[in-house]
Design a protein around this motif. Sequence first.
Motif, PDB file in Angstrom:
ATOM      1  N   UNK A 169       4.656  24.128 -17.857  1.00  0.00           N
ATOM      2  CA  UNK A 169       5.930  23.632 -17.306  1.00  0.00           C
ATOM      3  C   UNK A 169       6.807  24.815 -16.868  1.00  0.00           C
ATOM      4  N   UNK A 170       6.863  25.828 -17.684  1.00  0.00           N
ATOM      5  CA  UNK A 170       7.687  26.996 -17.342  1.00  0.00           C
ATOM      6  C   UNK A 170       7.140  27.695 -16.099  1.00  0.00           C
ATOM      7  N   UNK A 171       5.828  27.770 -16.009  1.00  0.00           N
ATOM      8  CA  UNK A 171       5.211  28.399 -14.843  1.00  0.00           C
ATOM      9  C   UNK A 171       5.511  27.622 -13.566  1.00  0.00           C
ATOM     10  N   UNK A 172       5.591  26.316 -13.703  1.00  0.00           N
ATOM     11  CA  UNK A 172       5.936  25.490 -12.547  1.00  0.00           C
ATOM     12  C   UNK A 172       7.339  25.851 -12.032  1.00  0.00           C
ATOM     13  N   UNK A 173       8.248  26.053 -12.951  1.00  0.00           N
ATOM     14  CA  UNK A 173       9.604  26.447 -12.534  1.00  0.00           C
ATOM     15  C   UNK A 173       9.577  27.841 -11.910  1.00  0.00           C
ATOM     16  N   UNK A 174       8.749  28.709 -12.467  1.00  0.00           N
ATOM     17  CA  UNK A 174       8.613  30.041 -11.884  1.00  0.00           C
ATOM     18  C   UNK A 174       8.112  29.940 -10.442  1.00  0.00           C
ATOM     19  N   UNK A 175       7.121  29.057 -10.237  1.00  0.00           N
ATOM     20  CA  UNK A 175       6.600  28.868  -8.872  1.00  0.00           C
ATOM     21  C   UNK A 175       7.699  28.376  -7.948  1.00  0.00           C
ATOM     22  N   UNK A 176       8.573  27.514  -8.473  1.00  0.00           N
ATOM     23  CA  UNK A 176       9.692  27.039  -7.639  1.00  0.00           C
ATOM     24  C   UNK A 176      10.622  28.186  -7.285  1.00  0.00           C
ATOM     25  N   UNK A 177      10.870  29.018  -8.254  1.00  0.00           N
ATOM     26  CA  UNK A 177      11.725  30.175  -7.984  1.00  0.00           C
ATOM     27  C   UNK A 177      11.083  31.064  -6.921  1.00  0.00           C
TER      28      UNK A 177
END
Lengths: 469, 469, 469, 469
Positions: free
Chosen positions: C42-50
């Motif tokens: 989940x955190x990596x997904x947000x990183x990808x969004x960033x």
Amino acid sequence: METFDAVSPLDYRYYGENQELFEQLKPFVSEGSYVTYLLKVEATLVQAMANKGICSPKIAKEVEQAYNRVTPAEVYREEQRIQHNIRALVNCLKAKISPPAMPYIHLFATSADIMDTAAALRFKELTHKVIIPHLNKLERLLIKITRQGKDIVQMGRTHGQHAVPITFGFGMAEYVSRLGNRIEAIRLAADNLRGQLSGAVGAYNSLALVGRELNIEPDDFEREFLNLLGLKPASHSTQICEPEYVADLAYAVTSCFSVLANLADDMRHLQRTEIQEIVEQPDKDRVGSSTMPHKVNPKDFENVKSLWKAFMPRMNTVFMDQLSEHQRDLTNSASSRFLMEVMVGLVCATHRLTSVMSKITINEAAISHNVNLSKNQCVAEALYTLLAVYGHPDAHECVRKLAQRCREKGIQLNEQMWKEAAIKPYLDKFSAKQKEVLLNPEQYVGTSARKAESVCSLWEKRLFDTPDR
Amino acid sequence: METFDAVSPLDYRYYGENQELFEQLKPFVSEGSYVTYLLKVEATLVQAMANKGICSPKIAKEVEQAYNRVTPAEVYREEQRIQHNIRALVNCLKAKISPPAMPYIHLFATSADIMDTAAALRFKELTHKVIIPHLNKLERLLIKITRQGKDIVQMGRTHGQHAVPITFGFGMAEYVSRLGNRIEAIRLAADNLRGQLSGAVGAYNSLALVGRELNIEPDDFEREFLNLLGLKPASHSTQICEPEYVADLAYAVTSCFSVLANLADDMRHLQRTEIQEIVEQPDKDRVGSSTMPHKVNPKDFENVKSLWKAFMPRMNTVFMDQLSEHQRDLTNSASSRFLMEVMVGLVCATHRLTSVMSKITINEAAISHNVNLSKNQCVAEALYTLLAVYGHPDAHECVRKLAQRCREKGIQLNEQMWKEAAIKPYLDKFSAKQKEVLLNPEQYVGTSARKAESVCSLWEKRLFDTPDR
Amino acid sequence: METFDAVSPLDYRYYGENQELFEQLKPFVSEGSYVTYLLKVEATLVQAMANKGICSPKIAKEVEQAYNRVTPAEVYREEQRIQHNIRALVNCLKAKISPPAMPYIHLFATSADIMDTAAALRFKELTHKVIIPHLNKLERLLIKITRQGKDIVQMGRTHGQHAVPITFGFGMAEYVSRLGNRIEAIRLAADNLRGQLSGAVGAYNSLALVGRELNIEPDDFEREFLNLLGLKPASHSTQICEPEYVADLAYAVTSCFSVLANLADDMRHLQRTEIQEIVEQPDKDRVGSSTMPHKVNPKDFENVKSLWKAFMPRMNTVFMDQLSEHQRDLTNSASSRFLMEVMVGLVCATHRLTSVMSKITINEAAISHNVNLSKNQCVAEALYTLLAVYGHPDAHECVRKLAQRCREKGIQLNEQMWKEAAIKPYLDKFSAKQKEVLLNPEQYVGTSARKAESVCSLWEKRLFDTPDR
Amino acid sequence: METFDAVSPLDYRYYGENQELFEQLKPFVSEGSYVTYLLKVEATLVQAMANKGICSPKIAKEVEQAYNRVTPAEVYREEQRIQHNIRALVNCLKAKISPPAMPYIHLFATSADIMDTAAALRFKELTHKVIIPHLNKLERLLIKITRQGKDIVQMGRTHGQHAVPITFGFGMAEYVSRLGNRIEAIRLAADNLRGQLSGAVGAYNSLALVGRELNIEPDDFEREFLNLLGLKPASHSTQICEPEYVADLAYAVTSCFSVLANLADDMRHLQRTEIQEIVEQPDKDRVGSSTMPHKVNPKDFENVKSLWKAFMPRMNTVFMDQLSEHQRDLTNSASSRFLMEVMVGLVCATHRLTSVMSKITINEAAISHNVNLSKNQCVAEALYTLLAVYGHPDAHECVRKLAQRCREKGIQLNEQMWKEAAIKPYLDKFSAKQKEVLLNPEQYVGTSARKAESVCSLWEKRLFDTPDR
């Protein structure tokens, strides 16, 4: 199709190429026989109608005489045209009878009524006429071998290691007992198979529609019909009979197969070059290896184990076939056809096992040689037990260390023990008989012989005392 | 044995009674063909000897010309006498050649060298000549259907419940991809099968004994021999070839079978009376039910699922057959014979599936009707996503409650949403295009069409671009 | 729950009570670790969004710092309330961050995106960090034992019968080769696992809706996201990732398990009291039997075989889980959770096998004793081969009868052979070296030693020459 | 070990995290409980000795009071030292009693005597105290639902296609019957479990050695001992009890699991968006999907099916565990520990199914809507049957063609039929009641309601009429 065009090892080899088994099994297991069973069930349905006054006895008789004239080949040809196996069969049967008889063929029935009832019937008859007789023959042979070897002292083995002595017959009695138990389980399951005549979705829809006018209770009619075939209905059916009855038989057969496989394993290990406790007398011309001319291999025992590996996993299919959506889906149709193969597999394995077991001889010299290998260490249990009984608080550990010491020094436990001061006071209490056993460990066989005999008697009585079996 | 004397459903029905499959498969899967493969391997062994100067080219040629004259029936007759299948075959072959050639037959080989090599060869050829072509045909058909339906908006379904829309082609693309992947896996495993010529226990004992005098390295000779057959050796063999190579193929085939079964399940559910998104056009004469004349059943899809249930559990046998004591025991002999049935089962299922898939039509009216059933609730995801993107901290819970309220009151979510004051500020930020999708949820199909097409292109390229396949 | 409240033998015994394995495995196989993996994804997904400019780097950082503070217990508590595991996890994560960051958690994802990606990741890391190192350790040990025993002449065994000689190391090399092959297969399958971020039905519906405005291609975004985790997408996904990737790993692991079970079987049979070719040095305090103080049992080898029996059939579940209706049903959810147990089972078995294999000693005296039991009969193959090579047209049958005669009379084949007039002319042609082998059959070991060494070298090179493994 | 350190989904989720099931099951299924059962069996053995005068009643009493003070943790610690689980337990027990009592602990017994007897006891008590009550609760609920729906006309479905009508209760009665049947099978198998006290190899070796002096018949003593536990001996035992008794229970449980899975499948399909014949009332806070806020998924039904997929294949382990070499090998030791998980799996599935079944409502509107979809085509069977009964020689084919024509033209069969000249003469013979059914096909439900009721009555009587159950 010729025999060697077949892809199934049963067809081209284990069943199809074994004249004896082929003749015995064909009337129950071949597709041709299944078609005949289906036709017989259809004819019986008309007979039931005649009994209840729905059609005339003459029509029932006409159908009875016609059904044997329908061939599997013509049913398959018709199926190719209309793509429905039972309607094809019905069409073929109708073509053999007069117009007035025609409407009664398959009336009130759905295909599954005919197929599930025929399946129950043929599994039941196959069980009684072929499976049980083969298993009984093996059981009688095992009883004979058990009695023959009941006094031959053999080393008991656990974990592949010498444990304490038994007798050869005691070892065999395990299989008399387990096989006997499975024979009963198979018979029970076969006799509990059910038929049905409950129509398209199991609610006797068409029969009720007509029965109302004729004062026929649908479930009475179903019982009448099944009664003519020696079957009973399940407590409920949808389009199909509850699958648990057949599953129970499949399980009984599969778990019996495991018993055969276990026996085969034991026998082939007893034949190992270093053990040789049983010897298989090969035929004069038999070749053991294509390159090692000296070899005699336990190939029949290996075959039994191998067939078990082929058929045991089929239970997964049976479990999956318990699931059928709503009043039924057809995803059990092809798969359930393969179940008959498991029955044939069991018969082939039983036949092979009976044949090879009848050819083995007990190698008393080797058995005795093996007993002598370790009997003097194996008294450890007797010693520990007696020490404990005579009050030693830590007998097991005491003997374990002593045995360890003997093993390391390469000396015999039942020589050294008498020299051990620490246990001397206990040893003195041992009875003469007990000391004798310690000195002659081949006497330490417990109730082996008696148990072997009692197991034989028990199963003879349970399985064979009934007159008609 | 006649066809309907068989007990195997493959032999009397799915393979033996299907003229097309029978002709295609027989040269690889029948017992007769196996005998021919064994003979060919024996002849090739003599050829390898000639190449290495162990025997004369004339002898090799004589054997080459003789081996086709040996029949399975005569091998089986000889086996009955001597109870060894390969020695029987060798004897039959020797009976067809001159005394000077005789000693070279089967020289240096153990039975397993011949059998395992022949098995590898026929599995490999069967894969390339029959299995892959059948799977490729299905794959091409699936690609065609995928493209045909790539723009037809269909309701996506998870848990049997309407989820959010996709296109029909997107749904089909799943199977293009998964089947393509399995075709590659099967090809890889088949091409990785190994043969052997390492003798009785795998150490080239007899070959080394003779090779020493002839300056022949045993493993060179093995490679030469296998090379003539297009095979390679494993890194080690005992009496038998390492079982993992065949197990890998069995797994690839079984996991491919699951893909077919999944497709069949999807198709038959799409045919449910209440769904009807695909329609199967039955032949004019086809009967659906023996008692319900109105029925059209998805029997071919059910058959595929059912065959999967019959064959999938056979992998347990394969795993058990990986175990063989010491340099080998024979408990994998009977069981491994049944593996060919799994291959035949896969081909039968593929053939059936290709046939029925070529007859289905996409029922656009029903698909559209079903989309309309729930599209206005299905915007929930789109709404939640947009609310979140435009900054709502708890968008999912907010929309979940709104959707619940709509469901209870029987009102449409994408009508009610605009009236909700709490989310109004967010809605106002939505772009025109986004609002359009919310009002016309059939546009909410993501990249369905493009993905469907790209999957088709990818697999066409991976599977079919190579010239000779 | 306390350890001994557990019902799983892994939890209360093989994993949970083995401190060493527990510490190694827990970070990958425990439910707690799974929750952490999910949070990391989940955190990596947000990183990808960033990275793609959907949210700010600050938000990604905030999430990165927060996710480790979520505990499994709180996720389970929240799940109890809302009955959805991933939404529960999302809620817990959101509770740890600021309102502006909240909307980005789980955005564009469906639960399966997170779960399937996390599963791929943890299977992959488990494989590289624990499974492969354990298997490699065993492989290195087997190589050592192979080399140690490569010149120790041992009787080869087929069907449990003495065949022709090999060396102890040659016998072990089988497992070097087969285990090496499976290590490669496991690595290949683990490295081929796939992740996904394709949304509710696989068509990137929500991502496409938003991406349109932001110039983001959904599949680019998916690749970016997976790239951060070291994974790749499958060629297609529905709600779930194509199940074949995980099935391939499950198969590789299961087929490797069979190799371990086979080795264990061989070892425990070599320990049989009558064979004793290997000896296990038990610890001083070890008890072999609760009643037979003298016993030393091959319990560790038995344990490995038993674990295989427990875990091998789980492949049936994997095959059934390949089927999921339409864009997915949830009937693979509970069942796929059990797959991790198979991985743990393999590690436990490998660990146990490595441990016991490191304690065995090769009993050269027993090996030699056993060779002597039958070496003089085992020359049959050598004799037959030489007769054939020197022109005897029916060498196998001739030697078979001679061997039979010797067996019956209890005389040695390699004494009697020289007295047989019928083969005298051929014997005369044998070279001196060949005659020497016939008289000293322990020389008839083919290329055993050389093959043992070459197998070791090959696999050392394939598995261990790469620097970073 | 903490709950979330566990690797087993049972431990960290389905059993360990379900407070209700955890409390019910722990006393029977946890490892801690097993240790307690083992200790109880050891104490009972001393009691039997006291009863037979081998030791004093005081000693028996001392042991009885001591055994509960032994903890699993201390047994495991001792096992780590001596590497034998039962001897460890014996040591721990001895440490809690006085020296005079010590020798009697475990006297005459082998580990398997204690373990197999304890296993029989706990499987039996688990069955009666937990499994049967859970199944009975579900059965009572199914009976209630069956009666509730016995008059609600529903379309019967075969092959996923509308067939002919039944009632909702009739459809449910299938599961009342099949589950009832399996409850009986499970009870029968549990009550047939056996214990043993036959010593190291089953021949009562140590007991016979001592019994001779004390006038104790070994099998009398065994019966006395087992009688204290409410068990009986098998007809034969080796070191281990005949495995078929436990296998029978495993089968009964597994085949019952399939019935639950089938029910779950039916229910989730009836919940399909397009069918909706049952509706699950979700809790207010329940989340259906992490991304689709509108969804309500049949997750509990899916869970039951999924658990079945996880546990059904375990029967393969049971079959493999039927095989044990000679008087036993230990390769069933680890594997048989996993069998308890299947029992727990069944209880979890039953609990889940009971819970969700108690929350469903029958959606009469949808059921009626679905009946209307096709009822006018479904009269085909009624029409064909009546035509046949009234003498039409080819009624099925005639109606099949008529139905085909109607389907193609989109007209109703039970409107068109009256216009068909060819069948007019037969139609005229139909009774008024029969014509009424044709015009109102929802009356064509056969004996659905009556059968539903009779199935309920039957199973209520068979399962619940006995006072103490």
